[in-house]
Design a protein around this motif. Structure first.
Motif, PDB file in Angstrom:
ATOM      1  N   ASP A  30       0.840  -1.194   0.000  1.00 40.05           N
ATOM      2  CA  ASP A  30       0.000   0.000   0.000  1.00 40.05           C
ATOM      3  C   ASP A  30       0.873   1.241   0.000  1.00 40.05           C
ATOM      4  O   ASP A  30       1.596   1.496   0.952  1.00 40.05           O
ATOM      5  N   THR A  31       0.811   1.999  -1.067  1.00 36.45           N
ATOM      6  CA  THR A  31       1.560   3.239  -1.171  1.00 36.45           C
ATOM      7  C   THR A  31       0.604   4.378  -0.880  1.00 36.45           C
ATOM      8  O   THR A  31      -0.446   4.495  -1.511  1.00 36.45           O
ATOM      9  N   ASN A  32       0.978   5.219   0.069  1.00 36.94           N
ATOM     10  CA  ASN A  32       0.142   6.327   0.497  1.00 36.94           C
ATOM     11  C   ASN A  32       0.589   7.597  -0.232  1.00 36.94           C
ATOM     12  O   ASN A  32       1.744   7.995  -0.116  1.00 36.94           O
ATOM     13  N   ILE A  33      -0.341   8.204  -0.969  1.00 42.68           N
ATOM     14  CA  ILE A  33      -0.015   9.356  -1.806  1.00 42.68           C
ATOM     15  C   ILE A  33      -0.963  10.501  -1.487  1.00 42.68           C
ATOM     16  O   ILE A  33      -2.178  10.308  -1.371  1.00 42.68           O
ATOM     17  N   LEU A  34      -0.395  11.705  -1.371  1.00 39.32           N
ATOM     18  CA  LEU A  34      -1.168  12.899  -1.084  1.00 39.32           C
ATOM     19  C   LEU A  34      -1.062  13.864  -2.264  1.00 39.32           C
ATOM     20  O   LEU A  34       0.046  14.149  -2.733  1.00 39.32           O
ATOM     21  N   VAL A  35      -2.212  14.330  -2.761  1.00 42.46           N
ATOM     22  CA  VAL A  35      -2.266  15.326  -3.828  1.00 42.46           C
ATOM     23  C   VAL A  35      -2.908  16.577  -3.236  1.00 42.46           C
ATOM     24  O   VAL A  35      -4.007  16.517  -2.681  1.00 42.46           O
ATOM     25  N   ILE A  36      -2.196  17.709  -3.357  1.00 41.40           N
ATOM     26  CA  ILE A  36      -2.702  18.984  -2.843  1.00 41.40           C
ATOM     27  C   ILE A  36      -2.824  19.931  -4.021  1.00 41.40           C
ATOM     28  O   ILE A  36      -1.827  20.376  -4.580  1.00 41.40           O
ATOM     29  N   ASP A  37      -4.064  20.205  -4.417  1.00 46.24           N
ATOM     30  CA  ASP A  37      -4.320  21.014  -5.608  1.00 46.24           C
ATOM     31  C   ASP A  37      -5.724  21.598  -5.499  1.00 46.24           C
ATOM     32  O   ASP A  37      -6.681  20.851  -5.289  1.00 46.24           O
TER      33      ASP A  37
ATOM     34  N   TYR B  78      -8.713  15.447  -9.524  1.00 45.70           N
ATOM     35  CA  TYR B  78      -9.398  14.224  -9.921  1.00 45.70           C
ATOM     36  C   TYR B  78      -8.589  13.467 -10.982  1.00 45.70           C
ATOM     37  O   TYR B  78      -8.380  12.258 -10.883  1.00 45.70           O
ATOM     38  N   ILE B  79      -8.109  14.199 -11.980  1.00 46.90           N
ATOM     39  CA  ILE B  79      -7.317  13.575 -13.046  1.00 46.90           C
ATOM     40  C   ILE B  79      -6.025  12.982 -12.463  1.00 46.90           C
ATOM     41  O   ILE B  79      -5.652  11.858 -12.796  1.00 46.90           O
ATOM     42  N   SER B  80      -5.366  13.738 -11.595  1.00 47.72           N
ATOM     43  CA  SER B  80      -4.130  13.246 -10.963  1.00 47.72           C
ATOM     44  C   SER B  80      -4.403  11.967 -10.179  1.00 47.72           C
ATOM     45  O   SER B  80      -3.662  10.991 -10.289  1.00 47.72           O
ATOM     46  N   GLU B  81      -5.461  11.978  -9.393  1.00 50.03           N
ATOM     47  CA  GLU B  81      -5.813  10.803  -8.592  1.00 50.03           C
ATOM     48  C   GLU B  81      -6.079   9.584  -9.476  1.00 50.03           C
ATOM     49  O   GLU B  81      -5.570   8.489  -9.215  1.00 50.03           O
ATOM     50  N   ARG B  82      -6.860   9.756 -10.534  1.00 52.19           N
ATOM     51  CA  ARG B  82      -7.196   8.631 -11.429  1.00 52.19           C
ATOM     52  C   ARG B  82      -5.935   8.091 -12.117  1.00 52.19           C
ATOM     53  O   ARG B  82      -5.748   6.885 -12.227  1.00 52.19           O
ATOM     54  N   LEU B  83      -5.072   8.987 -12.573  1.00 54.49           N
ATOM     55  CA  LEU B  83      -3.852   8.565 -13.253  1.00 54.49           C
ATOM     56  C   LEU B  83      -2.899   7.846 -12.297  1.00 54.49           C
ATOM     57  O   LEU B  83      -2.327   6.817 -12.647  1.00 54.49           O
ATOM     58  N   ILE B  84      -2.756   8.380 -11.096  1.00 56.07           N
ATOM     59  CA  ILE B  84      -1.900   7.733 -10.091  1.00 56.07           C
ATOM     60  C   ILE B  84      -2.400   6.323  -9.813  1.00 56.07           C
ATOM     61  O   ILE B  84      -1.621   5.368  -9.780  1.00 56.07           O
ATOM     62  N   LYS B  85      -3.710   6.177  -9.637  1.00 56.60           N
ATOM     63  CA  LYS B  85      -4.276   4.852  -9.354  1.00 56.60           C
ATOM     64  C   LYS B  85      -4.127   3.898 -10.539  1.00 56.60           C
ATOM     65  O   LYS B  85      -4.042   2.691 -10.360  1.00 56.60           O
ATOM     66  N   LYS B  86      -4.088   4.444 -11.734  1.00 56.27           N
ATOM     67  CA  LYS B  86      -3.887   3.611 -12.919  1.00 56.27           C
ATOM     68  C   LYS B  86      -2.440   3.100 -12.979  1.00 56.27           C
ATOM     69  O   LYS B  86      -2.194   1.948 -13.315  1.00 56.27           O
ATOM     70  N   VAL B  87      -1.494   3.989 -12.635  1.00 54.09           N
ATOM     71  CA  VAL B  87      -0.076   3.625 -12.671  1.00 54.09           C
ATOM     72  C   VAL B  87       0.312   2.796 -11.451  1.00 54.09           C
ATOM     73  O   VAL B  87       1.038   1.816 -11.558  1.00 54.09           O
TER      74      VAL B  87
ATOM     75  N   GLN C 167      -1.509   0.846  -8.855  1.00 53.99           N
ATOM     76  CA  GLN C 167      -2.819   0.309  -8.491  1.00 53.99           C
ATOM     77  C   GLN C 167      -2.974   0.022  -7.002  1.00 53.99           C
ATOM     78  O   GLN C 167      -4.075   0.042  -6.483  1.00 53.99           O
ATOM     79  N   ASP C 168      -1.873  -0.228  -6.321  1.00 51.76           N
ATOM     80  CA  ASP C 168      -1.944  -0.530  -4.886  1.00 51.76           C
ATOM     81  C   ASP C 168      -1.866   0.732  -4.021  1.00 51.76           C
ATOM     82  O   ASP C 168      -1.609   0.663  -2.833  1.00 51.76           O
ATOM     83  N   SER C 169      -2.121   1.887  -4.631  1.00 53.40           N
ATOM     84  CA  SER C 169      -1.972   3.140  -3.888  1.00 53.40           C
ATOM     85  C   SER C 169      -3.272   3.600  -3.249  1.00 53.40           C
ATOM     86  O   SER C 169      -4.367   3.296  -3.718  1.00 53.40           O
ATOM     87  N   GLN C 170      -3.093   4.331  -2.167  1.00 54.35           N
ATOM     88  CA  GLN C 170      -4.208   5.031  -1.523  1.00 54.35           C
ATOM     89  C   GLN C 170      -3.937   6.515  -1.735  1.00 54.35           C
ATOM     90  O   GLN C 170      -2.925   7.032  -1.259  1.00 54.35           O
ATOM     91  N   VAL C 171      -4.812   7.184  -2.475  1.00 55.02           N
ATOM     92  CA  VAL C 171      -4.608   8.592  -2.815  1.00 55.02           C
ATOM     93  C   VAL C 171      -5.593   9.446  -2.027  1.00 55.02           C
ATOM     94  O   VAL C 171      -6.795   9.209  -2.052  1.00 55.02           O
ATOM     95  N   THR C 172      -5.051  10.446  -1.335  1.00 53.66           N
ATOM     96  CA  THR C 172      -5.864  11.413  -0.604  1.00 53.66           C
ATOM     97  C   THR C 172      -5.629  12.769  -1.247  1.00 53.66           C
ATOM     98  O   THR C 172      -4.492  13.101  -1.584  1.00 53.66           O
TER      99      THR C 172
END
Length: 131
Positions: free
Chosen positions: A4-11, A18-27, A29-34
């Motif tokens: 589980d990779t924990n990723i934070l996007v501040i924008d 939304y686009i960043s979150e979707r792309l990160i999850k596509k690349v 897949q085991d990530s949790q994006v907040t």
């Protein structure tokens, strides 16, 4: 690295987040994006996480420079001043639409910034980041 990779996007731009979150999850897949729409809310949450357990801090932080309430530069100042990541766990990336040479230069002078990325995020660039 754990599965589980924990990723934070501040924008502050909802669509960009939304686009960043979707792309990160596509690349990654085991990530949790907040996502947070401003730096202040993100700092408050990171302070709370640090009090609980520094190991729960995000692995990656993508931060925009220009946001209301608290922009990216102020976020980085607070992040450092509050010593949120004493172990250096978080890999911080600027994610912005700013092409100003001063911003690029300023980011290079911050030792905790890994790279300066221009929006939108790129699939291939993300793959390299997460390798």
């Amino acid at each position: 690295m754990t599965s589980d990779t924990n990723i934070l996007v501040i924008d502050d731009e909802y669509l960009s987040s939304y686009i960043s979150e979707r792309l990160i999850k596509k690349v990654k897949q085991d990530s949790q994006v907040t996502t947070y729409l401003d730096g202040k809310k993100a700092i408050d949450k990171l302070v709370e996480i640090k009090k609980q357990d520094v190991n729960l801090l995000p692995d990656y932080i993508f931060v925009d420079l220009f946001m209301p309430t608290m922009g990216g530069w102020e976020f980085l100042e607070q992040f450092r001043a509050l010593d949120i990541d004493p172990q250096g766990k978080c890999k911080i990336y600027i994610l912005t639409s700013s092409l100003y040479p001063d911003d690029v230069e300023k980011s290079a002078s911050h030792n905790n910034i890994i790279d300066y990325l221009i929006k939108p995020l790129d699939f291939e660039k993300l793959k390299k980041i997460f390798e």
